[in-house]
Design an enzyme around this catalytic site. Sequence first.
Site, mmCIF file in Angstrom:
data_model
loop_
_atom_site.group_PDB
_atom_site.id
_atom_site.type_symbol
_atom_site.label_atom_id
_atom_site.label_comp_id
_atom_site.label_asym_id
_atom_site.label_seq_id
_atom_site.Cartn_x
_atom_site.Cartn_y
_atom_site.Cartn_z
ATOM 1 C CD1 TRP A 113 -6.085 -4.159 5.420
ATOM 2 C CD2 TRP A 113 -4.677 -5.372 4.182
ATOM 3 N NE1 TRP A 113 -5.801 -3.442 4.288
ATOM 4 C CE2 TRP A 113 -4.936 -4.155 3.507
ATOM 5 C CE3 TRP A 113 -3.819 -6.295 3.586
ATOM 6 C CZ2 TRP A 113 -4.370 -3.842 2.281
ATOM 7 C CZ3 TRP A 113 -3.247 -5.994 2.362
ATOM 8 C CH2 TRP A 113 -3.524 -4.776 1.725
ATOM 9 N NE ARG A 168 -12.990 1.388 0.943
ATOM 10 C CZ ARG A 168 -11.855 2.050 0.782
ATOM 11 N NH1 ARG A 168 -10.720 1.384 0.634
ATOM 12 N NH2 ARG A 168 -11.823 3.365 0.763
ATOM 13 C CE1 TYR A 169 -13.656 -3.430 9.693
ATOM 14 C CE2 TYR A 169 -13.495 -5.231 8.099
ATOM 15 C CZ TYR A 169 -14.200 -4.563 9.098
ATOM 16 O OH TYR A 169 -15.423 -5.031 9.500
ATOM 17 C CB THR A 170 -7.889 1.794 5.433
ATOM 18 O OG1 THR A 170 -7.993 2.704 6.544
ATOM 19 C CG2 THR A 170 -9.198 1.796 4.669
ATOM 20 C CB VAL A 171 -2.865 -0.461 6.166
ATOM 21 C CG1 VAL A 171 -3.241 -1.677 6.972
ATOM 22 C CG2 VAL A 171 -2.858 -0.798 4.676
ATOM 23 C CB CYS A 205 -0.904 -0.006 1.229
ATOM 24 S SG CYS A 205 -1.851 1.509 1.447
ATOM 25 C CE1 TYR A 215 -4.905 2.346 -5.630
ATOM 26 C CE2 TYR A 215 -3.709 4.403 -5.325
ATOM 27 C CZ TYR A 215 -3.775 3.028 -5.202
ATOM 28 O OH TYR A 215 -2.734 2.336 -4.659
#
Length: 326
Positions: free
Chosen positions: A83, A115-118, A50, A181
């Site tokens: 993730w 959304r589970y983001t980093v 990412c 994106y």
Amino acid sequence: MSAAEFPAETATTGEWVRQRNRFTERVTADGSSGWAALPGRYHLVVSLACPWAHRSLIVRRLLGLEHAITLGIVDPLRDERGWRFTLDPEGRDPVTGIRLLSEAYLASDPEFSGRYTVPALIDVESGTIVSNDYHRLTLDLETEWHALHRPGAPDLYPVQLRAEIDEIDELVYRDVNNGVYRCGFAASQRAYERAFDALFRRLDLLSERLERQRYLVGGTITEADIRLFTTLVRFDAVYHGHFKCNRHKLTELPVLWAYARDLFQTPGFGETVNFEHIKNHYYRTHPAINPSGIVPAGPVSDEWHTPHGRETLGGSPFGTGTPPVD
């Protein structure tokens, strides 16, 4: 999935819109925010694939914060739960004990449905997320964690240059970092072409700027260079083909290609890049774009180590500071 993942929503024009960061608390030197910059208190979770997480990885390395902030690395591939910590023994993050990043999100907000983001900065004691705000996170590492920086750490966000850095960062984010994106996830031809044109118009302007100077702002590496680098280093490997950003490859843009190699060969940059994670993640987790899941064999990463010749423009990577050491 990361902040750089599947479309958050598609507007009626077919333009892709990024999900807003949910957790935006700040860690401050004096703790006035409610979160104090203390060694061992926080755990930084990243994906090596990412670009948004990559920023914090580079800054942590350059400032020597490895001793103060522990690091968790997720598997570049996800299942339907998001993730996973499958790279760690028994599939658990050794610091927090969780198997899925979603566990920290839901511990922080049981009603969270995004959304589970980093990147995700986790409070080790409570297991909750302090921040997933990739914009602010690196700036705070640079300005609020001074007491824990290594001796000789560079100033990546100099006070006298902040206005110019912020201006460049905003343009680079809009047209380049997020622009790739907006190309890749566009839901209409018009939306794609608008993003495509803006992306390469900005890359052309950046080439003109960097033809005259080694770094984006001033004579040393700053936050602005880090933010641009994390997109450029992924450009030929994934964005050119996978996201249809194909007017030119990075290797066909002489100034930007030399600039990117200069940074890659600077301590703190190249060693944080993992092309295997990058390619596997993008090509195997976007089935709508690449339904076969086939990961391309190229490009050859050895080219990143070829001479760049940017030293002739002057400047010094770390100014009066020093490079990171192991």
